[in-house]
Design an enzyme around this catalytic site. Structure first.
Site, PDB file in Angstrom:
ATOM      1  N   TYR A 208      -5.162  16.118  11.064  1.00 30.12           N
ATOM      2  CA  TYR A 208      -6.062  15.035  11.499  1.00 30.12           C
ATOM      3  C   TYR A 208      -7.037  14.723  10.388  1.00 30.12           C
ATOM      4  O   TYR A 208      -7.626  15.633   9.797  1.00 30.12           O
ATOM      5  CB  TYR A 208      -6.844  15.440  12.752  1.00 30.12           C
ATOM      6  CG  TYR A 208      -6.436  14.604  13.939  1.00 30.12           C
ATOM      7  CD1 TYR A 208      -6.666  13.226  13.924  1.00 30.12           C
ATOM      8  CD2 TYR A 208      -5.808  15.160  15.048  1.00 30.12           C
ATOM      9  CE1 TYR A 208      -6.264  12.435  14.987  1.00 30.12           C
ATOM     10  CE2 TYR A 208      -5.402  14.371  16.109  1.00 30.12           C
ATOM     11  CZ  TYR A 208      -5.637  13.011  16.080  1.00 30.12           C
ATOM     12  OH  TYR A 208      -5.233  12.221  17.116  1.00 30.12           O
TER      13      TYR A 208
ATOM     14  N   ARG B  22       7.866   3.400   6.023  1.00 31.18           N
ATOM     15  CA  ARG B  22       7.558   2.345   7.001  1.00 31.18           C
ATOM     16  C   ARG B  22       6.060   2.348   7.286  1.00 31.18           C
ATOM     17  O   ARG B  22       5.539   3.255   7.917  1.00 31.18           O
ATOM     18  CB  ARG B  22       8.341   2.656   8.286  1.00 31.18           C
ATOM     19  CG  ARG B  22       8.201   1.682   9.424  1.00 31.18           C
ATOM     20  CD  ARG B  22       9.382   1.821  10.353  1.00 31.18           C
ATOM     21  NE  ARG B  22      10.584   1.500   9.619  1.00 31.18           N
ATOM     22  CZ  ARG B  22      10.994   0.254   9.359  1.00 31.18           C
ATOM     23  NH1 ARG B  22      10.354  -0.780   9.852  1.00 31.18           N
ATOM     24  NH2 ARG B  22      12.056   0.040   8.634  1.00 31.18           N
TER      25      ARG B  22
ATOM     26  N   ASP C 213      -0.193 -12.735   3.593  1.00 29.17           N
ATOM     27  CA  ASP C 213       0.617 -11.629   4.130  1.00 29.17           C
ATOM     28  C   ASP C 213       1.869 -11.531   3.257  1.00 29.17           C
ATOM     29  O   ASP C 213       2.781 -12.349   3.368  1.00 29.17           O
ATOM     30  CB  ASP C 213       0.968 -11.948   5.588  1.00 29.17           C
ATOM     31  CG  ASP C 213       1.848 -10.891   6.225  1.00 29.17           C
ATOM     32  OD1 ASP C 213       2.339  -9.999   5.496  1.00 29.17           O
ATOM     33  OD2 ASP C 213       2.066 -10.975   7.450  1.00 29.17           O
TER      34      ASP C 213
ATOM     35  N   LYS D 268       9.429  -2.857   2.765  1.00 25.49           N
ATOM     36  CA  LYS D 268      10.402  -3.925   2.511  1.00 25.49           C
ATOM     37  C   LYS D 268      10.728  -3.922   1.017  1.00 25.49           C
ATOM     38  O   LYS D 268      11.252  -2.928   0.534  1.00 25.49           O
ATOM     39  CB  LYS D 268       9.849  -5.236   3.058  1.00 25.49           C
ATOM     40  CG  LYS D 268       9.643  -5.149   4.595  1.00 25.49           C
ATOM     41  CD  LYS D 268       9.146  -6.423   5.239  1.00 25.49           C
ATOM     42  CE  LYS D 268       8.887  -6.197   6.723  1.00 25.49           C
ATOM     43  NZ  LYS D 268       8.313  -7.403   7.381  1.00 25.49           N
TER      44      LYS D 268
ATOM     45  N   GLU E 176      -9.424  11.694  10.501  1.00 24.26           N
ATOM     46  CA  GLU E 176     -10.174  10.472  10.847  1.00 24.26           C
ATOM     47  C   GLU E 176     -11.260  10.226   9.809  1.00 24.26           C
ATOM     48  O   GLU E 176     -11.966  11.152   9.410  1.00 24.26           O
ATOM     49  CB  GLU E 176     -10.812  10.622  12.231  1.00 24.26           C
ATOM     50  CG  GLU E 176      -9.817  10.451  13.350  1.00 24.26           C
ATOM     51  CD  GLU E 176     -10.479  10.504  14.735  1.00 24.26           C
ATOM     52  OE1 GLU E 176     -11.692  10.744  14.808  1.00 24.26           O
ATOM     53  OE2 GLU E 176      -9.755  10.318  15.716  1.00 24.26           O
TER      54      GLU E 176
ATOM     55  N   THR F 298       3.343  -4.877   4.185  1.00 21.86           N
ATOM     56  CA  THR F 298       4.055  -3.660   4.579  1.00 21.86           C
ATOM     57  C   THR F 298       4.317  -2.880   3.291  1.00 21.86           C
ATOM     58  O   THR F 298       4.100  -3.390   2.179  1.00 21.86           O
ATOM     59  CB  THR F 298       5.423  -3.965   5.207  1.00 21.86           C
ATOM     60  OG1 THR F 298       6.231  -4.609   4.223  1.00 21.86           O
ATOM     61  CG2 THR F 298       5.302  -4.851   6.431  1.00 21.86           C
TER      62      THR F 298
HETATM   63  C1  LIG Z   1       7.583  -7.513   8.537  1.00 19.85           C
HETATM   64  C2  LIG Z   1       6.389  -8.391   8.576  1.00 19.85           C
HETATM   65  C3  LIG Z   1       5.204  -7.987   9.212  1.00 19.85           C
HETATM   66  C4  LIG Z   1       5.126  -6.798  10.124  1.00 19.85           C
HETATM   67  O1  LIG Z   1       5.417  -5.595   9.637  1.00 19.85           O
HETATM   68  P1  LIG Z   1       5.675  -4.371  10.664  1.00 19.85           P
HETATM   69  O2  LIG Z   1       5.531  -3.193   9.786  1.00 19.85           O
HETATM   70  O3  LIG Z   1       7.025  -4.592  11.234  1.00 19.85           O
HETATM   71  O4  LIG Z   1       4.608  -4.429  11.708  1.00 19.85           O
HETATM   72  C5  LIG Z   1       4.094  -8.791   9.104  1.00 19.85           C
HETATM   73  N1  LIG Z   1       4.147  -9.948   8.424  1.00 19.85           N
HETATM   74  C6  LIG Z   1       5.269 -10.398   7.842  1.00 19.85           C
HETATM   75  C7  LIG Z   1       5.249 -11.693   7.103  1.00 19.85           C
HETATM   76  C8  LIG Z   1       6.423  -9.640   7.917  1.00 19.85           C
HETATM   77  O5  LIG Z   1       7.554 -10.107   7.372  1.00 19.85           O
END
Ligand SMILES: *Cc1c(COP(=O)(O)O)cnc(C)c1O
Length: 423
Positions: free
Chosen positions: A56, A237, A202, A231, A58, A228
């Protein structure tokens, strides 16, 4: 190593171990073209499968609410510093558990419930967290959308500006899940400034391309950048957030105690390892090859008579219009699954089919590029796909393609999977 061979696990829990074994086989025998997926390195997998999950922590490094955090502090500091270095950011928070929770933190840091947001429509390439009604972003905020030009498939920045002036949002969200062209972050910032909105970028999908120099960076233009790590960035993840000094403390407070309790220190260790990998010169070659492979696939599809939305790609993905040969995206996705090729259906701009069916298939090259596929291998994959799509009822042809898929993948390793140890 326990997580690699599964030997201790198979004694302790044969059922879970057997399912993991089947998944391992699926990952190495199939062709992974889901644009949001990748194969994390063996080092990342090892970091995530460690005793750090027991801890933990926090709070933030040096400011924890638990004792015994001296070693996890070292790890989180490494992750933060590497993220900042990789993207040239002033401030990074590496604790969000996912891309969605990174976005939640961005919104809750600078917006109030009920504020207006303006994002790319989900059906035209956006993400659930950019204002979809069933998502927190559409439930807590007054969501409005811009789209892509139905003919060119491109973001029309004049339309975004007009929409922004009409809506007067508190925040504009740019970034996408199914958009194959360069996003002009500078232009988005000008639009945000024009209407006095914050700009959120994003880069969940393209983070690895940004890190590798294959896509312009939003850092410096966006007030907050979220991403993220699993990807194109090829980490575990998870998610993370970057911002300027000005908004850093606010982001940190929103993440904890605003959103979660303990951070996932084993995953933060995986993120630190992935950021280090992305800082190596070889990652630039990886990012370049992702784009070269995607361009080769787009050309090969078009040569075989399949239209590509926007006429090609500048990044890691392409949207193939399968409606053009009279089948739905769902049908195409299932057919390709049956020969060992993983893709996902998608709506295309101006789609006449529902989101459940879609007229497109989204294809991405990050995972196959990690395995070492080059342009010629990718064209071979396009050949498998187009043959399968044109022979939906020909079981003999499909079986042959399935065998060719296995033969091709047998030549390429997957990080962290020992082919000889498959059960
Ligand atoms: C994949 C994705 C997310 C979310 O990611 P998670 O880890 O699945 O919650 C947010 N924004 C965009 C543009 C994405 O392609």
């Amino acid at each position: 190593m326990v997580t690699m061979t599964g030997s201790l696990l198979s004694q302790a829990d044969p059922e879970v171990a057997a399912s993991i074994g089947r998944e391992r086989r699926r990952q190495i025998e199939g062709i992974e073209l889901i644009a949001s997926e990748n194969y994390a390195s063996a080092a990342v997998l090892e970091a995530v499968g460690t005793v750090l999950t027991n801890k933990y922590a926090e709070g933030l490094p040096g400011k924890r609410y638990y004792g015994g955090c001296e070693f996890v502090d070292e790890i989180e500091v490494l992750a933060i510093e590497r993220a900042k270095q990789l993207f040239g950011a002033e401030h990074a928070n590496v604790q969000p558990h996912s891309g969605a929770s990174a976005n939640l933190a961005a919104y809750f840091s600078l917006l109030n419930p009920g504020d207006k947001i303006l994002g790319l429509n989900l059906s035209e390439g956006g993400h659930l967290t950019h204002g979809k009604d069933v998502n927190f972003s559409g439930r807590f905020f007054d969501a409005h959308f811009y789209g892509v030009d139905p003919v060119t498939g491109l973001i029309d920045y004049d339309q975004v500006l007009a929409k922004a002036r009409e809506v007067r949002p508190q925040a504009i969200i740019c970034g996408a899940s199914a958009y194959s062209r360069i996003i002009d972050f500078k232009r988005f910032r000008e639009i945000a400034d024009d209407v006095g909105a914050f700009l959120f970028a994003d880069i969940a999908h393209i983070a690895g391309l940004v890190a590798g120099g294959e896509h312009p960076s939003p850092v410096g233009y966006a007030h907050i950048t979220t991403s993220t790590t699993h990807k194109t960035l090829r980490g575990p993840r998870s998610g993370f957030i970057m911002t300027s000094e000005e908004f850093g403390a606010g982001i940190d407070k929103t993440v904890f105690p605003g959103m979660h309790g303990g951070p996932l220190m084993h995953v933060i260790a995986g993120k630190a390892v992935a950021f280090r990998e992305a800082l190596q010169p070889s990652f630039k070659d990886y990012a370049r090859q992702i784009v070269l492979n995607a361009k080769a696939m787009a050309s090969a599809f078009m040569e075989r008579g399949f239209p590509i939305i926007s006429g090609g790609t500048d990044n890691h993905l392409l949207l193939v219009d399968v409606g053009s040969i009279g089948i739905s995206g769902r049908k195409a996705e299932r057919l390709l699954d049956s020969v060992g090729i993983s893709t996902n259906r998608n709506t295309i701009p101006g789609d006449t089919r529902s989101a459940l069916l879609g007229s497109g298939v989204r294809i991405g090259t990050p995972a196959v590029t990690t395995r070492g596929f080059d342009e010629a291998d990718c064209v071979q994959v396009v050949d498998f796909i187009t043959r399968a799509l044109r022979a939906p009822d020909d079981d003999v042809a499909l079986a042959r393609i399935g065998a060719e898929v296995k033969e091709l993948t047998s030549r390429f390793p997957v990080p962290g999977i020992d082919r000889d140890a498959l059960d």
